[in-house]
Write a protein that holds these residues in place. Structure first.
Motif, mmCIF file in Angstrom:
data_model
loop_
_atom_site.group_PDB
_atom_site.id
_atom_site.type_symbol
_atom_site.label_atom_id
_atom_site.label_comp_id
_atom_site.label_asym_id
_atom_site.label_seq_id
_atom_site.Cartn_x
_atom_site.Cartn_y
_atom_site.Cartn_z
ATOM 1 N N ASN A 169 0.953 -1.826 -0.038
ATOM 2 C CA ASN A 169 -0.011 0.198 -0.188
ATOM 3 C C ASN A 169 0.872 1.403 0.243
ATOM 4 N N LEU A 170 1.861 1.560 -0.150
ATOM 5 C CA LEU A 170 3.081 2.006 -0.521
ATOM 6 C C LEU A 170 3.940 2.570 -1.348
ATOM 7 N N ASP A 178 0.582 5.993 1.792
ATOM 8 C CA ASP A 178 -0.273 5.031 1.859
ATOM 9 C C ASP A 178 -1.427 5.023 1.379
#
Length: 195
Positions: A80-81, A133
């Protein structure tokens, strides 16, 4: 400054439960050509020109480790980064024949978190990091003594502007007539997060 690649992380975050939309695009083009292409080419996806997105992060690469190619350009997407890194890391675990130290850093952060990873870095490793994120919409900023990072909040609109060079940020804001509350330098080794 960097002429070895250009990348954009861009998207829209919703506070009302709608699904966030976020993506990244990068090429081993210098920034002027990258911008021209995405503004003029009918097949391009018009990066930076979508007024509905509420996060735009831009990175130009000056290669210190790794080949000059698309996969080594920033931003890097891991889980998610989506992250961008300015600096050079000295740790052996961030040395790889096919990946940059930055990509390996974001893989490590995605697995172990910012605080654990950054606290384990050597004093002579250099970093200024901006990451988002894509699930939570949280932006993270952190730097150490070897790399600067500056920010300014707009005074007429709730917009955060940031840059790795104070003079460049001041010039950009002035050139576009953007009023702000003053430029501040992020403190060393302090993790800043905002949604």
């Amino acid at each position: 400054r960097g002429q070895d690649g250009t990348g954009v992380a861009q998207g829209r975050f919703f506070d009302d439960g709608k699904k966030n939309t976020f993506f990244a695009h990068k090429d081993a083009y210098e920034s002027n050509y990258f911008l021209w292409y995405h503004k003029n080419d009918k097949g391009a996806n018009k990066l930076l020109f979508n007024i509905f997105d509420n996060v735009h992060a831009y990175h130009v690469r000056w290669a210190t480790r790794g080949e000059v190619n698309q996969s080594n350009c920033h931003p890097f997407e891991v889980a998610n980064l989506i992250g961008m890194h300015n600096g050079t890391l000295k740790e052996a675990k961030y040395q790889h024949k096919d990946k940059t130290d930055s990509e390996l850093l974001f893989e490590d952060i995605a697995s172990n978190g910012f605080e654990e990873v950054l606290s384990s870095l050597r004093e002579d490793s250099a970093y200024a990091i901006v990451a988002v994120d894509t699930k939570t919409g949280v932006l993270t900023f952190v730097r150490n003594k070897h790399r600067p990072l500056y920010a300014a909040f707009g005074s007429e609109r709730d917009v955060l502007f940031w840059h790795s060079e104070e003079g460049a940020l001041e010039y950009i804001l002035g050139r576009h007539g953007i009023k702000h509350h003053g430029i501040v330098r992020f403190e060393e080794k302090k993790l800043y997060t905002m949604k």
